[in-house]
Design a protein around this motif. Structure first.
Motif, short mmCIF file in Angstrom:
data_model
loop_
_atom_site.label_atom_id
_atom_site.label_comp_id
_atom_site.label_asym_id
_atom_site.label_seq_id
_atom_site.Cartn_x
_atom_site.Cartn_y
_atom_site.Cartn_z
N HIS A 1 0.85 -1.19 0.00
CA HIS A 1 0.00 0.00 0.00
C HIS A 1 0.88 1.24 0.00
N HIS A 2 0.39 2.33 -0.56
CA HIS A 2 1.06 3.63 -0.54
C HIS A 2 2.54 3.57 -0.90
N GLU A 3 2.85 2.93 -2.02
CA GLU A 3 4.23 2.83 -2.52
C GLU A 3 5.17 2.10 -1.57
N GLN A 4 4.63 1.21 -0.75
CA GLN A 4 5.43 0.42 0.18
C GLN A 4 5.00 -1.04 0.08
N GLY A 5 5.93 -1.93 0.36
CA GLY A 5 5.60 -3.35 0.34
C GLY A 5 6.25 -4.09 1.49
N LEU A 6 5.57 -5.12 1.96
CA LEU A 6 6.10 -6.02 2.96
C LEU A 6 6.12 -7.41 2.33
N PHE A 7 7.30 -7.99 2.29
CA PHE A 7 7.51 -9.26 1.59
C PHE A 7 8.01 -10.29 2.59
N ARG A 8 7.30 -11.38 2.69
CA ARG A 8 7.78 -12.51 3.50
C ARG A 8 8.38 -13.52 2.53
N TRP A 9 9.54 -14.06 2.88
CA TRP A 9 10.28 -14.89 1.94
C TRP A 9 11.02 -16.02 2.65
N GLY B 1 18.44 -26.48 -2.89
CA GLY B 1 16.99 -26.34 -2.77
C GLY B 1 16.44 -26.53 -1.38
N ARG B 2 17.30 -26.51 -0.36
CA ARG B 2 16.85 -26.65 1.03
C ARG B 2 16.64 -25.27 1.65
N ALA B 3 15.47 -25.08 2.26
CA ALA B 3 15.19 -23.82 2.96
C ALA B 3 16.12 -23.68 4.15
N PHE B 4 16.74 -22.49 4.29
CA PHE B 4 17.59 -22.32 5.46
C PHE B 4 17.45 -20.97 6.14
N VAL B 5 16.70 -20.04 5.57
CA VAL B 5 16.43 -18.77 6.24
C VAL B 5 15.01 -18.34 5.87
N LYS B 6 14.27 -17.87 6.85
CA LYS B 6 12.98 -17.23 6.61
C LYS B 6 13.12 -15.79 7.10
N GLY B 7 12.51 -14.88 6.37
CA GLY B 7 12.60 -13.49 6.78
C GLY B 7 11.52 -12.64 6.16
#
Length: 123
Positions: free
Chosen positions: A76-84, A91-97
């Motif tokens: 919203h309002h030229e801002q974004g929140l991205f969960r990744w 191919g193993r997940a090792f960090v969430k942020g």
């Protein structure tokens, strides 16, 4: 600019962090971030696209083949929140942020801030 366009910009930025060659990384960053962008994370802060190129290169040296996938996107309002999630070269997940991004008038990122626990180098 709508959510889809901002998500496309974010995806190009995120792809630049992956295992791509320097020319492709530069193309993706030129498409997605302003020349004077500010990037911060728990381990670093850089200003400008060239410094960001170097920072991403350091990440690929430390975590060869690492790449990101979006888990969610709010905007919203030229801002974004991205969960990744960050994956290693196998191919193993090792960090969430999460990352916060602020978009400029031209639709490119002028600021990107990542929040995560700094991982140890993979071996």
């Amino acid at each position: 600019m709508n959510d889809e366009a901002r998500l496309k910009t974010w995806n190009a930025y995120q792809a630049a962090w992956g295992p791509v060659d320097e020319n492709e990384r530069r193309r993706l960053l030129e498409q997605s971030v302003a020349a004077d962008c500010i990037y911060t994370d728990p381990a670093s802060q850089v200003a400008g696209r060239e410094a960001l190129m170097e920072r991403i290169g350091q990440t690929q040296l430390k975590f060869p083949g690492a790449y990101f996938r979006n888990d969610s996107f709010l905007e919203h309002h030229e801002q974004g929140l991205f969960r990744w999630t960050m994956y290693d070269g196998a191919g193993r997940a090792f960090v969430k942020g999460e990352s916060f991004g602020r978009f400029g008038a031209d639709g490119r990122l002028v600021q990107a801030t990542g929040f995560f626990e700094v991982p140890a180098a993979t071996s």
